[in-house]
Motif scaffolding. Structure first.
Motif, PDB file in Angstrom:
ATOM      1  N   LEU A  46       0.794  -1.225   0.000  1.00 50.04           N
ATOM      2  CA  LEU A  46       0.000   0.000   0.000  1.00 50.04           C
ATOM      3  C   LEU A  46       0.825   1.273   0.000  1.00 50.04           C
ATOM      4  O   LEU A  46       0.328   2.326  -0.384  1.00 50.04           O
ATOM      5  CB  LEU A  46      -0.940   0.012   1.218  1.00 50.04           C
ATOM      6  N   ARG A  47       2.054   1.193   0.436  1.00 54.43           N
ATOM      7  CA  ARG A  47       2.859   2.401   0.611  1.00 54.43           C
ATOM      8  C   ARG A  47       3.980   2.458  -0.424  1.00 54.43           C
ATOM      9  O   ARG A  47       5.163   2.374  -0.099  1.00 54.43           O
ATOM     10  CB  ARG A  47       3.393   2.455   2.045  1.00 54.43           C
ATOM     11  N   LYS A  48       3.589   2.586  -1.677  1.00 55.39           N
ATOM     12  CA  LYS A  48       4.550   2.655  -2.769  1.00 55.39           C
ATOM     13  C   LYS A  48       4.947   4.111  -3.008  1.00 55.39           C
ATOM     14  O   LYS A  48       4.076   4.964  -3.200  1.00 55.39           O
ATOM     15  CB  LYS A  48       3.944   2.048  -4.035  1.00 55.39           C
ATOM     16  N   PRO A  49       6.229   4.415  -2.990  1.00 55.33           N
ATOM     17  CA  PRO A  49       6.665   5.815  -3.108  1.00 55.33           C
ATOM     18  C   PRO A  49       6.079   6.493  -4.334  1.00 55.33           C
ATOM     19  O   PRO A  49       6.021   5.906  -5.424  1.00 55.33           O
ATOM     20  CB  PRO A  49       8.192   5.711  -3.211  1.00 55.33           C
ATOM     21  N   ASP A  50       5.644   7.722  -4.150  1.00 54.46           N
ATOM     22  CA  ASP A  50       5.135   8.516  -5.262  1.00 54.46           C
ATOM     23  C   ASP A  50       6.311   9.268  -5.894  1.00 54.46           C
ATOM     24  O   ASP A  50       7.046   9.970  -5.196  1.00 54.46           O
ATOM     25  CB  ASP A  50       4.070   9.497  -4.776  1.00 54.46           C
TER      26      ASP A  50
ATOM     27  N   ARG B  89      10.712  13.218  -6.005  1.00 56.89           N
ATOM     28  CA  ARG B  89      11.539  14.232  -6.674  1.00 56.89           C
ATOM     29  C   ARG B  89      11.772  15.427  -5.760  1.00 56.89           C
ATOM     30  O   ARG B  89      12.879  15.975  -5.705  1.00 56.89           O
ATOM     31  CB  ARG B  89      10.845  14.665  -7.960  1.00 56.89           C
ATOM     32  N   LEU B  90      10.751  15.831  -5.010  1.00 54.93           N
ATOM     33  CA  LEU B  90      10.910  16.950  -4.079  1.00 54.93           C
ATOM     34  C   LEU B  90      11.927  16.620  -2.987  1.00 54.93           C
ATOM     35  O   LEU B  90      12.755  17.456  -2.618  1.00 54.93           O
ATOM     36  CB  LEU B  90       9.561  17.292  -3.444  1.00 54.93           C
TER      37      LEU B  90
ATOM     38  N   THR C 292      10.594   0.477   4.997  1.00 50.60           N
ATOM     39  CA  THR C 292      10.976  -0.429   3.916  1.00 50.60           C
ATOM     40  C   THR C 292      11.892   0.226   2.885  1.00 50.60           C
ATOM     41  O   THR C 292      12.266  -0.407   1.908  1.00 50.60           O
ATOM     42  CB  THR C 292       9.719  -0.958   3.201  1.00 50.60           C
ATOM     43  N   GLY C 293      12.225   1.493   3.110  1.00 55.79           N
ATOM     44  CA  GLY C 293      13.162   2.165   2.205  1.00 55.79           C
ATOM     45  C   GLY C 293      12.533   3.139   1.240  1.00 55.79           C
ATOM     46  O   GLY C 293      13.185   3.580   0.285  1.00 55.79           O
ATOM     47  N   SER C 294      11.274   3.520   1.493  1.00 61.39           N
ATOM     48  CA  SER C 294      10.613   4.472   0.605  1.00 61.39           C
ATOM     49  C   SER C 294      11.396   5.777   0.500  1.00 61.39           C
ATOM     50  O   SER C 294      11.844   6.313   1.517  1.00 61.39           O
ATOM     51  CB  SER C 294       9.206   4.788   1.125  1.00 61.39           C
ATOM     52  N   TYR C 295      11.554   6.246  -0.717  1.00 62.96           N
ATOM     53  CA  TYR C 295      12.165   7.539  -1.023  1.00 62.96           C
ATOM     54  C   TYR C 295      13.670   7.577  -0.774  1.00 62.96           C
ATOM     55  O   TYR C 295      14.267   8.663  -0.830  1.00 62.96           O
ATOM     56  CB  TYR C 295      11.464   8.677  -0.266  1.00 62.96           C
ATOM     57  N   GLU C 296      14.298   6.448  -0.523  1.00 58.92           N
ATOM     58  CA  GLU C 296      15.755   6.458  -0.423  1.00 58.92           C
ATOM     59  C   GLU C 296      16.362   6.625  -1.817  1.00 58.92           C
ATOM     60  O   GLU C 296      16.010   5.896  -2.743  1.00 58.92           O
ATOM     61  CB  GLU C 296      16.259   5.142   0.188  1.00 58.92           C
ATOM     62  N   PRO C 297      17.261   7.578  -2.002  1.00 62.68           N
ATOM     63  CA  PRO C 297      17.895   7.753  -3.315  1.00 62.68           C
ATOM     64  C   PRO C 297      18.656   6.491  -3.725  1.00 62.68           C
ATOM     65  O   PRO C 297      19.316   5.866  -2.893  1.00 62.68           O
ATOM     66  CB  PRO C 297      18.864   8.923  -3.084  1.00 62.68           C
ATOM     67  N   VAL C 298      18.544   6.135  -4.986  1.00 61.13           N
ATOM     68  CA  VAL C 298      19.229   4.928  -5.470  1.00 61.13           C
ATOM     69  C   VAL C 298      20.570   5.260  -6.111  1.00 61.13           C
ATOM     70  O   VAL C 298      21.335   4.356  -6.439  1.00 61.13           O
ATOM     71  CB  VAL C 298      18.341   4.165  -6.479  1.00 61.13           C
ATOM     72  N   ASP C 299      20.849   6.556  -6.274  1.00 61.87           N
ATOM     73  CA  ASP C 299      22.083   6.963  -6.942  1.00 61.87           C
ATOM     74  C   ASP C 299      23.097   7.556  -5.962  1.00 61.87           C
ATOM     75  O   ASP C 299      24.033   8.239  -6.370  1.00 61.87           O
ATOM     76  CB  ASP C 299      21.777   7.982  -8.050  1.00 61.87           C
ATOM     77  N   ARG C 300      22.908   7.295  -4.661  1.00 56.73           N
ATOM     78  CA  ARG C 300      23.822   7.803  -3.644  1.00 56.73           C
ATOM     79  C   ARG C 300      24.007   6.731  -2.573  1.00 56.73           C
ATOM     80  O   ARG C 300      23.306   5.717  -2.558  1.00 56.73           O
ATOM     81  CB  ARG C 300      23.266   9.078  -3.013  1.00 56.73           C
ATOM     82  N   THR C 301      24.934   6.974  -1.675  1.00 57.69           N
ATOM     83  CA  THR C 301      25.168   6.038  -0.582  1.00 57.69           C
ATOM     84  C   THR C 301      24.218   6.357   0.562  1.00 57.69           C
ATOM     85  O   THR C 301      24.205   7.478   1.075  1.00 57.69           O
ATOM     86  CB  THR C 301      26.619   6.136  -0.078  1.00 57.69           C
TER      87      THR C 301
END
Length: 245
Positions: free
Chosen positions: A15-19, A24-25, A43-52
């Motif tokens: 139910l909690r899929k990142p928008d 982006r904000l 669960t990791g919502s909104y964690e950037p995938v292009d950074r550490t």
């Protein structure tokens, strides 16, 4: 360790899929930071995938639900972060602060371990979305759990506070995300994705009234301005605190 989501996170991943628009904000607010701490990471919502990213989460259940490709996670609480001073370029906390037993201590810990900006996606308890007309207990809960916007400046120093309009088709099923899809609140499974519905004693009278108003068309008449709106200020705010200079 208080890990409320060990119990209530049963449908969270579904139910909690990142928008992507909210994401982006958050990403923009993190700026050029490359080494980021995510506190109350779930669960990791909104964690950037292009950074550490280093994640901190107290709930074993939420940690278990994280993707195998998600950021490294440490089981710990915000109030006692197991890191040295200024270990991270930036830190983030997404719809989590209201669950912390000691909010001031948690935010001061974030400030201690972060060199620059702290990015918080949170809620202004002075706001009253339409759902509270049916379930006023939600407002009382927000008042009890949520810091005031002035608290952030008191605990973190100067902050920038920006409204986060919620898209009408928001993919992240947090409490007020279904503002233009009112029938969703009648679905017990959808309600299970919001901790607030686990916390209030009896939402049944308000939900029954909402159901009647949807059947008779009263909801549409009362909130006609929302029917074609693309987004809605439901009270969610992006709070960004820069490091003291």
């Amino acid at each position: 360790m208080d890990a409320k989501y060990d119990t209530i996170g049963i449908n969270y991943t579904e139910l909690r899929k990142p928008d992507r628009r909210i994401g982006r904000l958050i990403s923009d607010a993190l700026g050029s930071a490359q080494n980021i701490l995510n506190v109350g990471a779930g669960t990791g919502s909104y964690e950037p995938v292009d950074r550490t990213v280093t994640a901190v989460e107290p709930s074993r259940e939420m940690i278990r639900k994280r993707s195998p490709t998600a950021a490294h996670v440490i089981q710990a609480s915000a109030e006692d972060l197991p890191f040295d001073d200024k270990s991270f370029d930036a830190a983030m906390a997404i719809l989590t602060i209201h669950h912390w037993p000691d909010k001031e201590a948690g935010l001061r810990e974030m400030r201690r371990v972060t060199r620059d900006q702290i990015v918080l996606f949170t809620f202004d308890p002075e706001h009253r979305p339409w759902l509270t007309d049916y379930i006023p207990e939600l407002s009382a809960l927000d008042d009890a759990q949520m810091p005031r916007m002035s608290d952030y400046e008191r605990w973190l120093g100067p902050v920038d506070v920006s409204p986060v309009p919620i898209p009408h088709d928001c993919s992240d099923g947090f409490l007020y995300a279904y503002w233009r899809r009112p029938a969703a609140y009648l679905n017990e499974k959808i309600r299970s994705g919001s901790s607030s519905f686990w916390s209030i004693r009896n939402a049944k009278p308000g939900l029954e009234k909402l159901g009647r108003d949807l059947e008779t068309g009263e909801w549409e008449r009362r909130y006609a301005s929302l029917l074609t709106a693309k987004s809605y200020d439901a009270g969610y705010r992006l709070v960004v605190a820069k490091a003291p200079r």
